[in-house]
Design a protein around this motif. Structure first.
Motif, PDB file in Angstrom:
ATOM      1  N   SER A  17     -19.893   2.323  18.871  1.00  0.00           N
ATOM      2  CA  SER A  17     -21.280   2.238  19.207  1.00  0.00           C
ATOM      3  C   SER A  17     -21.864   0.900  19.358  1.00  0.00           C
ATOM      4  O   SER A  17     -21.984   0.017  18.556  1.00  0.00           O
ATOM      5  CB  SER A  17     -22.016   3.071  18.681  1.00  0.00           C
ATOM      6  OG  SER A  17     -23.384   3.027  19.015  1.00  0.00           O
ATOM      7  N   SER A  18     -22.057   0.245  20.462  1.00  0.00           N
ATOM      8  CA  SER A  18     -22.725  -0.948  20.402  1.00  0.00           C
ATOM      9  C   SER A  18     -24.108  -1.348  19.517  1.00  0.00           C
ATOM     10  O   SER A  18     -24.423  -2.309  19.210  1.00  0.00           O
ATOM     11  CB  SER A  18     -22.957  -1.517  22.117  1.00  0.00           C
ATOM     12  OG  SER A  18     -23.889  -0.786  22.595  1.00  0.00           O
ATOM     13  N   GLU A  19     -24.865  -0.281  19.675  1.00  0.00           N
ATOM     14  CA  GLU A  19     -26.131  -0.589  19.158  1.00  0.00           C
ATOM     15  C   GLU A  19     -25.878  -0.292  17.427  1.00  0.00           C
ATOM     16  O   GLU A  19     -26.977  -0.898  16.630  1.00  0.00           O
ATOM     17  CB  GLU A  19     -27.107   0.843  19.305  1.00  0.00           C
ATOM     18  CG  GLU A  19     -26.764   1.911  19.035  1.00  0.00           C
ATOM     19  CD  GLU A  19     -26.212   2.808  20.075  1.00  0.00           C
ATOM     20  OE1 GLU A  19     -25.959   3.798  20.150  1.00  0.00           O
ATOM     21  OE2 GLU A  19     -25.981   2.042  21.471  1.00  0.00           O
ATOM     22  N   SER A  20     -24.791   0.245  17.004  1.00  0.00           N
ATOM     23  CA  SER A  20     -24.826   0.233  15.507  1.00  0.00           C
ATOM     24  C   SER A  20     -23.706  -0.873  15.030  1.00  0.00           C
ATOM     25  O   SER A  20     -23.418  -0.905  13.887  1.00  0.00           O
ATOM     26  CB  SER A  20     -24.215   1.507  15.144  1.00  0.00           C
ATOM     27  OG  SER A  20     -22.957   1.866  15.311  1.00  0.00           O
ATOM     28  N   ARG A  21     -23.321  -1.614  15.978  1.00  0.00           N
ATOM     29  CA  ARG A  21     -22.409  -2.780  15.631  1.00  0.00           C
ATOM     30  C   ARG A  21     -23.055  -3.841  14.777  1.00  0.00           C
ATOM     31  O   ARG A  21     -24.093  -4.304  15.517  1.00  0.00           O
ATOM     32  CB  ARG A  21     -21.754  -3.226  16.886  1.00  0.00           C
ATOM     33  CG  ARG A  21     -20.630  -4.043  16.784  1.00  0.00           C
ATOM     34  CD  ARG A  21     -19.923  -4.697  17.932  1.00  0.00           C
ATOM     35  NE  ARG A  21     -19.326  -3.278  18.578  1.00  0.00           N
ATOM     36  CZ  ARG A  21     -19.222  -3.082  19.995  1.00  0.00           C
ATOM     37  NH1 ARG A  21     -19.680  -4.493  20.577  1.00  0.00           N
ATOM     38  NH2 ARG A  21     -19.049  -2.156  20.451  1.00  0.00           N
ATOM     39  N   ASN A  22     -22.542  -4.175  13.534  1.00  0.00           N
ATOM     40  CA  ASN A  22     -23.399  -5.496  12.992  1.00  0.00           C
ATOM     41  C   ASN A  22     -22.095  -5.953  12.196  1.00  0.00           C
ATOM     42  O   ASN A  22     -20.854  -5.631  12.484  1.00  0.00           O
ATOM     43  CB  ASN A  22     -24.330  -4.768  12.085  1.00  0.00           C
ATOM     44  CG  ASN A  22     -23.763  -3.768  11.187  1.00  0.00           C
ATOM     45  OD1 ASN A  22     -22.647  -3.567  10.785  1.00  0.00           O
ATOM     46  ND2 ASN A  22     -24.673  -3.188  10.544  1.00  0.00           N
ATOM     47  N   VAL A  23     -22.405  -7.029  11.406  1.00  0.00           N
ATOM     48  CA  VAL A  23     -21.330  -8.082  10.928  1.00  0.00           C
ATOM     49  C   VAL A  23     -20.735  -7.218   9.760  1.00  0.00           C
ATOM     50  O   VAL A  23     -19.435  -7.161   9.436  1.00  0.00           O
ATOM     51  CB  VAL A  23     -22.159  -9.242  10.048  1.00  0.00           C
ATOM     52  CG1 VAL A  23     -21.268  -9.831   9.377  1.00  0.00           C
ATOM     53  CG2 VAL A  23     -22.920 -10.052  11.295  1.00  0.00           C
ATOM     54  N   LEU A  24     -21.306  -6.170   8.797  1.00  0.00           N
ATOM     55  CA  LEU A  24     -20.868  -5.511   7.893  1.00  0.00           C
ATOM     56  C   LEU A  24     -19.796  -4.310   8.410  1.00  0.00           C
ATOM     57  O   LEU A  24     -18.469  -4.472   7.863  1.00  0.00           O
ATOM     58  CB  LEU A  24     -22.013  -4.658   7.240  1.00  0.00           C
ATOM     59  CG  LEU A  24     -21.787  -3.968   5.997  1.00  0.00           C
ATOM     60  CD1 LEU A  24     -21.406  -5.038   4.788  1.00  0.00           C
ATOM     61  CD2 LEU A  24     -22.659  -3.018   5.754  1.00  0.00           C
ATOM     62  N   ASN A  25     -20.026  -3.854   9.621  1.00  0.00           N
ATOM     63  CA  ASN A  25     -19.004  -2.998  10.177  1.00  0.00           C
ATOM     64  C   ASN A  25     -17.861  -3.911  10.557  1.00  0.00           C
ATOM     65  O   ASN A  25     -16.467  -3.459  10.585  1.00  0.00           O
ATOM     66  CB  ASN A  25     -19.530  -2.249  11.463  1.00  0.00           C
ATOM     67  CG  ASN A  25     -20.351  -1.320  11.230  1.00  0.00           C
ATOM     68  OD1 ASN A  25     -20.673  -0.841  10.003  1.00  0.00           O
ATOM     69  ND2 ASN A  25     -21.501  -1.192  12.200  1.00  0.00           N
ATOM     70  N   ILE A  26     -17.937  -4.949  11.340  1.00  0.00           N
ATOM     71  CA  ILE A  26     -16.855  -6.012  11.685  1.00  0.00           C
ATOM     72  C   ILE A  26     -15.853  -6.513  10.440  1.00  0.00           C
ATOM     73  O   ILE A  26     -14.802  -6.363  10.807  1.00  0.00           O
ATOM     74  CB  ILE A  26     -17.451  -7.106  12.608  1.00  0.00           C
ATOM     75  CG1 ILE A  26     -18.000  -6.525  13.746  1.00  0.00           C
ATOM     76  CG2 ILE A  26     -16.276  -8.243  12.903  1.00  0.00           C
ATOM     77  CD1 ILE A  26     -18.795  -7.461  14.417  1.00  0.00           C
ATOM     78  N   ILE A  27     -16.713  -6.801   9.716  1.00  0.00           N
ATOM     79  CA  ILE A  27     -16.151  -7.237   8.353  1.00  0.00           C
ATOM     80  C   ILE A  27     -15.184  -6.205   7.461  1.00  0.00           C
ATOM     81  O   ILE A  27     -13.922  -6.116   7.272  1.00  0.00           O
ATOM     82  CB  ILE A  27     -16.886  -7.810   6.990  1.00  0.00           C
ATOM     83  CG1 ILE A  27     -17.499  -9.094   7.594  1.00  0.00           C
ATOM     84  CG2 ILE A  27     -16.065  -7.908   5.834  1.00  0.00           C
ATOM     85  CD1 ILE A  27     -18.817  -9.761   6.881  1.00  0.00           C
ATOM     86  N   SER A  28     -15.629  -4.798   7.643  1.00  0.00           N
ATOM     87  CA  SER A  28     -14.768  -3.761   6.908  1.00  0.00           C
ATOM     88  C   SER A  28     -13.566  -3.346   7.830  1.00  0.00           C
ATOM     89  O   SER A  28     -12.553  -3.232   7.430  1.00  0.00           O
ATOM     90  CB  SER A  28     -15.778  -2.537   6.577  1.00  0.00           C
ATOM     91  OG  SER A  28     -16.344  -2.075   8.060  1.00  0.00           O
ATOM     92  N   THR A  29     -13.760  -3.735   9.234  1.00  0.00           N
ATOM     93  CA  THR A  29     -12.894  -3.560  10.146  1.00  0.00           C
ATOM     94  C   THR A  29     -11.695  -4.368   9.845  1.00  0.00           C
ATOM     95  O   THR A  29     -10.508  -4.189  10.031  1.00  0.00           O
ATOM     96  CB  THR A  29     -13.139  -3.481  11.600  1.00  0.00           C
ATOM     97  OG1 THR A  29     -14.307  -2.490  11.668  1.00  0.00           O
ATOM     98  CG2 THR A  29     -12.072  -3.033  12.645  1.00  0.00           C
ATOM     99  N   ILE A  30     -11.975  -5.725   9.752  1.00  0.00           N
ATOM    100  CA  ILE A  30     -11.098  -6.717   9.551  1.00  0.00           C
ATOM    101  C   ILE A  30     -10.499  -6.408   8.285  1.00  0.00           C
ATOM    102  O   ILE A  30      -9.069  -6.780   8.073  1.00  0.00           O
ATOM    103  CB  ILE A  30     -11.711  -8.104   9.446  1.00  0.00           C
ATOM    104  CG1 ILE A  30     -12.015  -8.431  11.069  1.00  0.00           C
ATOM    105  CG2 ILE A  30     -10.805  -9.229   9.165  1.00  0.00           C
ATOM    106  CD1 ILE A  30     -13.084  -9.654  11.335  1.00  0.00           C
ATOM    107  N   ILE A  31     -11.112  -6.098   7.270  1.00  0.00           N
ATOM    108  CA  ILE A  31     -10.453  -5.904   5.897  1.00  0.00           C
ATOM    109  C   ILE A  31      -9.380  -4.694   6.109  1.00  0.00           C
ATOM    110  O   ILE A  31      -8.143  -4.640   5.548  1.00  0.00           O
ATOM    111  CB  ILE A  31     -11.454  -5.767   4.867  1.00  0.00           C
ATOM    112  CG1 ILE A  31     -12.108  -6.675   4.461  1.00  0.00           C
ATOM    113  CG2 ILE A  31     -10.620  -4.874   3.537  1.00  0.00           C
ATOM    114  CD1 ILE A  31     -13.514  -6.530   3.682  1.00  0.00           C
ATOM    115  N   CYS A  32      -9.804  -3.645   6.836  1.00  0.00           N
ATOM    116  CA  CYS A  32      -8.972  -2.580   6.820  1.00  0.00           C
ATOM    117  C   CYS A  32      -7.619  -2.910   7.758  1.00  0.00           C
ATOM    118  O   CYS A  32      -6.371  -2.497   7.255  1.00  0.00           O
ATOM    119  CB  CYS A  32      -9.519  -1.390   7.309  1.00  0.00           C
ATOM    120  SG  CYS A  32     -10.672  -0.673   6.162  1.00  0.00           S
ATOM    121  N   VAL A  33      -7.724  -3.629   8.837  1.00  0.00           N
ATOM    122  CA  VAL A  33      -6.694  -3.904   9.586  1.00  0.00           C
ATOM    123  C   VAL A  33      -5.807  -4.798   8.795  1.00  0.00           C
ATOM    124  O   VAL A  33      -4.364  -4.935   8.958  1.00  0.00           O
ATOM    125  CB  VAL A  33      -7.145  -4.778  10.765  1.00  0.00           C
ATOM    126  CG1 VAL A  33      -6.123  -5.433  11.541  1.00  0.00           C
ATOM    127  CG2 VAL A  33      -7.871  -3.560  11.848  1.00  0.00           C
TER     128      VAL A  33
END
Length: 98
Positions: free
Chosen positions: A62-78
């Protein structure tokens, strides 16, 4: 209300994605762990990585809930998933060499 829900989900995704790094605590404290506990911990780490990735994707989608915290957690998981896949491929490769 929806934004608060996504914020809690993003914090949960970050916590769940960083949880596998707790594996290093016994190493730093020089504690030996039995093989059974080590296997259970490895399984819990894999489940934690997959759960963190699912939560991160839900928040990032969701573009309105996208923030730096979400992107960092996605990168860590990947990155952690790539490490697990690399270990599995290496184990299979070493088994075929023997």
């Amino acid at each position: 209300m929806e934004n608060k829900k996504h914020q809690k989900t993003s914090i949960a995704a970050l916590i769940v994605s960083v949880l596998p790094l707790a594996t290093f605590i016994p190493i730093l404290l020089k504690i030996t762990i039995s093989d059974e506990i080590r296997n259970l911990w490895a399984g819990a780490n894999i489940l934690s990585i997959l759960a963190g990735l699912c939560l991160s994707i839900v928040c990032v989608k969701s573009s309105e809930s996208r923030n730096v915290l979400n992107i960092i957690s996605t990168i860590i998981c990947v990155v952690l998933i790539l490490i697990v896949i690399g270990i599995i491929i290496l184990a299979l490769f070493l088994n075929f060499l023997q």
